[in-house]
Design a protein around this motif. Structure first.
Motif, PDB file in Angstrom:
ATOM      1  N   TRP A 114      32.391  35.682  35.740  1.00 38.27           N
ATOM      2  CA  TRP A 114      33.833  35.872  35.940  1.00 38.27           C
ATOM      3  C   TRP A 114      34.247  37.270  35.489  1.00 38.27           C
ATOM      4  O   TRP A 114      35.123  37.888  36.098  1.00 38.27           O
ATOM      5  CB  TRP A 114      34.636  34.800  35.216  1.00 38.27           C
ATOM      6  CG  TRP A 114      34.545  33.467  35.910  1.00 38.27           C
ATOM      7  CD1 TRP A 114      33.725  32.432  35.591  1.00 38.27           C
ATOM      8  CD2 TRP A 114      35.289  33.053  37.063  1.00 38.27           C
ATOM      9  NE1 TRP A 114      33.910  31.393  36.471  1.00 38.27           N
ATOM     10  CE2 TRP A 114      34.861  31.741  37.379  1.00 38.27           C
ATOM     11  CE3 TRP A 114      36.264  33.638  37.842  1.00 38.27           C
ATOM     12  CZ2 TRP A 114      35.382  31.025  38.448  1.00 38.27           C
ATOM     13  CZ3 TRP A 114      36.788  32.921  38.908  1.00 38.27           C
ATOM     14  CH2 TRP A 114      36.351  31.637  39.207  1.00 38.27           C
ATOM     15  N   ASN A 128      41.292  33.132  47.607  1.00 37.18           N
ATOM     16  CA  ASN A 128      40.658  32.039  46.879  1.00 37.18           C
ATOM     17  C   ASN A 128      39.623  32.585  45.899  1.00 37.18           C
ATOM     18  O   ASN A 128      38.553  33.047  46.315  1.00 37.18           O
ATOM     19  CB  ASN A 128      40.001  31.065  47.864  1.00 37.18           C
ATOM     20  CG  ASN A 128      39.540  29.804  47.195  1.00 37.18           C
ATOM     21  OD1 ASN A 128      38.818  29.834  46.204  1.00 37.18           O
ATOM     22  ND2 ASN A 128      39.961  28.670  47.735  1.00 37.18           N
ATOM     23  N   ASP A 130      37.807  30.924  43.636  1.00 37.00           N
ATOM     24  CA  ASP A 130      36.613  30.087  43.521  1.00 37.00           C
ATOM     25  C   ASP A 130      35.602  30.408  44.616  1.00 37.00           C
ATOM     26  O   ASP A 130      34.396  30.473  44.355  1.00 37.00           O
ATOM     27  CB  ASP A 130      36.975  28.606  43.534  1.00 37.00           C
ATOM     28  CG  ASP A 130      37.710  28.189  42.273  1.00 37.00           C
ATOM     29  OD1 ASP A 130      37.404  28.745  41.195  1.00 37.00           O
ATOM     30  OD2 ASP A 130      38.588  27.322  42.363  1.00 37.00           O
ATOM     31  N   HIS A 133      33.984  33.651  43.715  1.00 44.76           N
ATOM     32  CA  HIS A 133      33.065  33.478  42.594  1.00 44.76           C
ATOM     33  C   HIS A 133      31.755  32.847  43.067  1.00 44.76           C
ATOM     34  O   HIS A 133      30.666  33.277  42.659  1.00 44.76           O
ATOM     35  CB  HIS A 133      33.723  32.618  41.504  1.00 44.76           C
ATOM     36  CG  HIS A 133      32.873  32.460  40.298  1.00 44.76           C
ATOM     37  ND1 HIS A 133      32.250  31.270  39.980  1.00 44.76           N
ATOM     38  CD2 HIS A 133      32.508  33.345  39.335  1.00 44.76           C
ATOM     39  CE1 HIS A 133      31.557  31.425  38.874  1.00 44.76           C
ATOM     40  NE2 HIS A 133      31.685  32.672  38.468  1.00 44.76           N
ATOM     41  N   ARG A 134      31.831  31.841  43.923  1.00 45.69           N
ATOM     42  CA  ARG A 134      30.612  31.227  44.473  1.00 45.69           C
ATOM     43  C   ARG A 134      29.789  32.253  45.259  1.00 45.69           C
ATOM     44  O   ARG A 134      28.562  32.296  45.164  1.00 45.69           O
ATOM     45  CB  ARG A 134      30.959  30.034  45.363  1.00 45.69           C
ATOM     46  CG  ARG A 134      31.209  28.754  44.585  1.00 45.69           C
ATOM     47  CD  ARG A 134      31.316  27.545  45.504  1.00 45.69           C
ATOM     48  NE  ARG A 134      32.492  27.554  46.332  1.00 45.69           N
ATOM     49  CZ  ARG A 134      33.698  27.146  45.927  1.00 45.69           C
ATOM     50  NH1 ARG A 134      33.873  26.697  44.705  1.00 45.69           N
ATOM     51  NH2 ARG A 134      34.725  27.178  46.743  1.00 45.69           N
TER      52      ARG A 134
END
Length: 186
Positions: A114, A128, A130, A133-134
């Motif tokens: 992060w 988005n 998330d 991050h993925r």
């Protein structure tokens, strides 16, 4: 800037920051500390100022991050708890523009991923967090995969030369090695 109104509110773990520019000009700045509030304690009134981190109950730990959404733009933002505690929240507002930052969520970052995403975004908002991050987590696999699966490599395979097949084999090995490193699989 006296034309900007900034409010914070918190109920349990739900937090909100609302900012509004009540003028026909662009302004930018940081909100960090509240104006003084008169708190009457018994017979002695006293003026109290609170930081943004105190008002919202933010964790300023080294591995603490906060994701939140701006309901005006629909974008999500990522900030470190330490940055919010030490520096506050920077914003730019155009004429009569507002920001409504809601959906705050605490993110504990044990592996530094992060922090890396925060560094790459450099304050920018994204649709988005998330998903991004993925994508960051599988980047060591996606790079070799994209090198292997593209138009020029497929055209090379179709030429059916032993030289092109060896380059493709090397690409496949690189891809499998990246998967093994990322997953710990053999």
């Amino acid at each position: 800037d006296e034309n900007v109104f900034a409010y914070t509110n918190r109920a349990g773990t739900e937090c909100a920051i609302i900012m509004y520019n009540n003028a026909y000009n662009t302004t930018r700045g940081t909100i960090h500390t509240s104006t003084a509030i008169n708190i009457a304690d018994g017979s002695q009134p006293s003026l109290i100022r609170r930081t943004l981190a105190d008002a919202l109950g933010l964790n300023a730990g080294e591995n603490s991050f906060y994701a939140f959404r701006d309901y005006q733009s629909g974008l999500e933002y990522l900030r470190s708890g330490r940055q919010l505690a030490d520096q506050g929240l920077f914003a730019e507002l155009y004429a009569y523009q507002y920001h409504a930052f809601l959906d705050f969520r605490h993110i504990y970052d044990p592996d530094g991923s992060w922090r890396e995403l925060d560094r790459r975004l450099a304050g920018a908002g994204v649709p988005n967090l998330d998903d991004l991050h993925r994508e960051l987590l599988v980047e060591p696999i996606l790079g070799p995969y994209r090198k292997l699966m593209n138009d020029s490599v497929i055209r090379e395979v179709l030429t059916d030369s032993s030289e092109s097949h060896e380059r493709v084999r090397a690409g496949v090995r690189e891809f499998y090695d990246s998967v093994a490193r990322a997953t710990g699989a053999n």
